[in-house]
Design a protein around this motif. Structure first.
Motif, mmCIF file in Angstrom:
data_model
loop_
_atom_site.group_PDB
_atom_site.id
_atom_site.type_symbol
_atom_site.label_atom_id
_atom_site.label_comp_id
_atom_site.label_asym_id
_atom_site.label_seq_id
_atom_site.Cartn_x
_atom_site.Cartn_y
_atom_site.Cartn_z
ATOM 1 N N LEU A 1 0.807 -1.224 0.000
ATOM 2 C CA LEU A 1 0.000 0.000 0.000
ATOM 3 C C LEU A 1 0.838 1.272 0.000
ATOM 4 O O LEU A 1 0.486 2.249 -0.650
ATOM 5 N N ASP A 2 1.946 1.277 0.740
ATOM 6 C CA ASP A 2 2.751 2.499 0.850
ATOM 7 C C ASP A 2 4.145 2.120 1.333
ATOM 8 O O ASP A 2 4.333 1.093 1.983
ATOM 9 N N TRP A 3 5.124 2.990 1.025
ATOM 10 C CA TRP A 3 6.519 2.744 1.390
ATOM 11 C C TRP A 3 6.994 3.968 2.144
ATOM 12 O O TRP A 3 7.021 5.067 1.612
ATOM 13 N N SER A 4 7.357 3.792 3.418
ATOM 14 C CA SER A 4 7.729 4.910 4.275
ATOM 15 C C SER A 4 9.198 5.262 4.084
ATOM 16 O O SER A 4 10.074 4.389 4.055
ATOM 17 N N ASN A 5 9.482 6.572 3.995
ATOM 18 C CA ASN A 5 10.860 7.045 3.880
ATOM 19 C C ASN A 5 11.511 7.192 5.244
ATOM 20 O O ASN A 5 12.738 7.274 5.347
ATOM 21 N N GLN A 6 10.691 7.232 6.296
ATOM 22 C CA GLN A 6 11.218 7.521 7.623
ATOM 23 C C GLN A 6 11.619 6.272 8.391
ATOM 24 O O GLN A 6 12.722 6.197 8.949
ATOM 25 N N ASN A 7 10.724 5.264 8.421
ATOM 26 C CA ASN A 7 11.048 4.071 9.206
ATOM 27 C C ASN A 7 11.379 2.875 8.325
ATOM 28 O O ASN A 7 11.433 1.760 8.792
ATOM 29 N N HIS A 8 11.636 3.137 7.022
ATOM 30 C CA HIS A 8 12.110 2.105 6.103
ATOM 31 C C HIS A 8 11.233 0.854 6.171
ATOM 32 O O HIS A 8 11.715 -0.250 6.387
ATOM 33 N N SER A 9 9.951 1.074 5.987
ATOM 34 C CA SER A 9 8.991 -0.020 6.075
ATOM 35 C C SER A 9 7.975 0.076 4.950
ATOM 36 O O SER A 9 7.770 1.138 4.364
ATOM 37 N N LEU A 10 7.347 -1.051 4.686
ATOM 38 C CA LEU A 10 6.242 -1.117 3.742
ATOM 39 C C LEU A 10 4.951 -1.335 4.508
ATOM 40 O O LEU A 10 4.895 -2.163 5.416
ATOM 41 N N LEU A 11 3.915 -0.579 4.129
ATOM 42 C CA LEU A 11 2.577 -0.836 4.652
ATOM 43 C C LEU A 11 1.903 -1.803 3.692
ATOM 44 O O LEU A 11 1.850 -1.559 2.478
ATOM 45 N N GLY B 1 -8.581 -3.322 2.182
ATOM 46 C CA GLY B 1 -7.538 -2.654 2.958
ATOM 47 C C GLY B 1 -6.985 -1.474 2.175
ATOM 48 O O GLY B 1 -6.580 -1.611 1.026
ATOM 49 N N ASN B 2 -7.008 -0.306 2.787
ATOM 50 C CA ASN B 2 -6.507 0.900 2.139
ATOM 51 C C ASN B 2 -5.838 1.750 3.203
ATOM 52 O O ASN B 2 -6.431 1.998 4.262
ATOM 53 N N GLY B 3 -4.606 2.201 2.962
ATOM 54 C CA GLY B 3 -3.932 3.000 3.964
ATOM 55 C C GLY B 3 -2.669 3.639 3.430
ATOM 56 O O GLY B 3 -2.087 3.184 2.435
ATOM 57 N N HIS B 4 -2.228 4.719 4.131
ATOM 58 C CA HIS B 4 -1.004 5.424 3.763
ATOM 59 C C HIS B 4 -0.310 5.916 5.028
ATOM 60 O O HIS B 4 -0.958 6.338 5.989
ATOM 61 N N PHE B 5 1.024 5.875 5.008
ATOM 62 C CA PHE B 5 1.818 6.400 6.106
ATOM 63 C C PHE B 5 1.716 7.921 6.161
ATOM 64 O O PHE B 5 1.601 8.597 5.127
ATOM 65 N N SER B 6 1.799 8.462 7.384
ATOM 66 C CA SER B 6 2.038 9.892 7.537
ATOM 67 C C SER B 6 3.494 10.167 7.137
ATOM 68 O O SER B 6 4.326 9.252 7.099
ATOM 69 N N PRO B 7 3.837 11.437 6.810
ATOM 70 C CA PRO B 7 5.210 11.725 6.383
ATOM 71 C C PRO B 7 6.285 11.296 7.379
ATOM 72 O O PRO B 7 7.391 10.922 6.973
ATOM 73 N N LEU C 1 2.084 7.305 11.793
ATOM 74 C CA LEU C 1 0.644 7.141 11.724
ATOM 75 C C LEU C 1 0.242 6.539 10.385
ATOM 76 O O LEU C 1 0.969 6.641 9.399
ATOM 77 N N ILE C 2 -0.944 5.936 10.364
ATOM 78 C CA ILE C 2 -1.533 5.412 9.131
ATOM 79 C C ILE C 2 -2.932 5.998 9.005
ATOM 80 O O ILE C 2 -3.699 6.023 9.973
ATOM 81 N N VAL C 3 -3.255 6.481 7.818
ATOM 82 C CA VAL C 3 -4.608 6.943 7.559
ATOM 83 C C VAL C 3 -5.278 5.953 6.607
ATOM 84 O O VAL C 3 -4.647 5.430 5.682
ATOM 85 N N ASP D 1 3.388 17.717 4.105
ATOM 86 C CA ASP D 1 3.884 18.252 5.378
ATOM 87 C C ASP D 1 3.201 17.630 6.586
ATOM 88 O O ASP D 1 3.519 17.972 7.734
ATOM 89 N N GLY D 2 2.232 16.718 6.371
ATOM 90 C CA GLY D 2 1.556 16.051 7.474
ATOM 91 C C GLY D 2 0.525 16.894 8.187
ATOM 92 O O GLY D 2 -0.030 16.474 9.200
ATOM 93 N N LYS D 3 0.224 18.102 7.662
ATOM 94 C CA LYS D 3 -0.694 19.002 8.352
ATOM 95 C C LYS D 3 -2.156 18.788 7.949
ATOM 96 O O LYS D 3 -3.057 19.355 8.571
ATOM 97 N N TYR D 4 -2.379 18.011 6.893
ATOM 98 C CA TYR D 4 -3.737 17.779 6.417
ATOM 99 C C TYR D 4 -3.899 16.325 5.985
ATOM 100 O O TYR D 4 -2.939 15.660 5.593
#
Length: 389
Positions: free
Chosen positions: A71-81, A118-124, A128-130, A169-172
């Protein structure tokens, strides 16, 4: 699976005979754009560089009845959702998988009735996952903490709020909603896990056939668009004089967004048809009496329905198609009461390239008292078919 270079206009193949369809997106870019994570077969998650080399197995799901989606690939914690979908138990899990492999950590889980595929994305910042969840037939946007699955519902509206994404920016959180009676793009300000203000509309009339899939760091929103060219926007009914065969009134809309059907029920009071309702998903079956009456929605539960016909007693629907878990073609029956899908004819053959081997065009023949259907033989582009009763 191909990569297109915008500058040169050239494309190259990464994976041949990639198993995908319009209902499931089975690949995900790495944050640096150098690698792609993709599903191989049903349960293997692999990575490959954009040159089509160095394919590596990241993780193989040990559960045969469970399919995997990145679903998503995080740049911060080097993980795949990823989402893990168990078709037998009708459950889905959102889990975090280290990009170097290992066991996935489940963040949230529940029934497919609540979470769909299942649908989701990492916060920057990757904490968090939305995503979205259905409660009491209402779809809303939720946020979960990666570390412990703590849940916060950030929209609470009788409309459908779906396909959420984080702003760079994670603000919205931005999402699609039909709360203004049109299908629009909305945003809600966020303070970490919780809303920091009221939701507001960013752009009106986006259209139900457009599904947002990503929001780039430069602020570009990416959509998948499902073409509706050549497809009527509504299913119409025309009253006809039974003695003369002449029209006895005007065309009137009976149902919206059909993909296949409609078929009158044996008593002539309802129509059954299939539809994606303008979204990216396997078509579900619907039964409607028209007008203001509520439609009955019957989930596809990972089955592809080529056509649908009524049973003669009006208590179930019959369709030719296949189960995505094993790709075996067959004829299936759906009970209108319990909405369970049961196999009634299975020759043990898989559908091939371009739909070869698929069953299509199931119809009831009143004078013969039997059903008729077709099987595509060889390459469907050659037009060879077999007909069965």
């Amino acid at each position: 699976l191909k990569v297109l270079d915008f500058a040169s206009g050239r494309s190259r193949t990464l994976v041949e005979e990639f198993n995908a369809d319009s209902a499931t997106i089975l690949f995900e870019w790495s944050p640096d754009g150098k690698r792609v994570a993709y599903v191989a077969g049903r349960g293997e998650l692999r990575t490959m560089d954009v040159e089509g080399e160095n394919s590596e197995l990241l993780w193989a799901c040990p559960e045969k009845e469970t399919s995997v989606r990145p679903l998503d690939w995080s740049n911060q914690n080097h993980s795949l959702l990823i989402s893990l979908i168990n078709r037998t138990e009708n459950t889905v899990r959102l889990a975090v998988l280290p990009e170097r492999g290992g066991m996935p950590q489940t963040v949230v889980s529940g029934s497919t009735d609540k979470f769909g595929y299942g649908n989701g994305h990492f916060s920057p910042d990757g904490t968090l996952i939305v995503g979205e969840k259905r409660e009491d037939k209402n779809v809303d946007v939720y946020v979960w903490k990666v570390e412990n699955g703590e849940e916060t519902r950030i929209t609470d509206h009788q409309a459908e709020d779906a396909y959420p994404l984080w702003s760079p920016d994670g603000k919205y959180v931005v999402y699609m909603s039909d709360r203004a009676k049109t299908y629009d793009l909305w945003a809600i300000p966020m303070d970490g896990l919780r809303p920091a203000g009221e939701a507001f509309r960013l752009q009106a009339n986006i259209g139900r056939n457009k599904i947002p899939s990503d929001l780039t760091r430069s602020g570009h929103l990416i959509f998948y668009a499902m073409s509706s060219a050549g497809t009527p926007s509504d299913l119409f009914v025309l009253p006809v004089d039974p003695k003369t065969g002449e029209a006895a009134g005007e065309f009137r809309p009976f149902a919206t967004y059909p993909t296949k059907g409609g078929q009158w029920s044996p008593d002539g009071t309802r129509i059954a048809y299939t539809s994606r309702k303008g979204n990216f998903q396997l078509p579900n079956a619907y039964i409607t009496a028209g007008g203001d009456a509520a439609e009955l929605e019957i989930p596809a539960r990972n089955h592809w329905m080529n056509d649908i016909a009524w049973s003669r007693d009006g208590k179930s629907l019959i369709f030719p198609g296949w189960n995505n878990d094993d790709s075996l073609v067959g004829i299936f029956r759906i009970s209108v009461d319990d909405q369970e899908i049961r196999l009634i004819h299975k020759p043990g053959q898989r559908f091939g390239a371009n739909g070869s081997g698929a069953f299509i065009n199931l119809r009831w023949l009143p004078l013969a008292g039997r059903y008729i259907f077709f099987r595509l033989v060889g390459d469907p582009r050659d037009g060879k078919e077999e007909i069965f009763l």
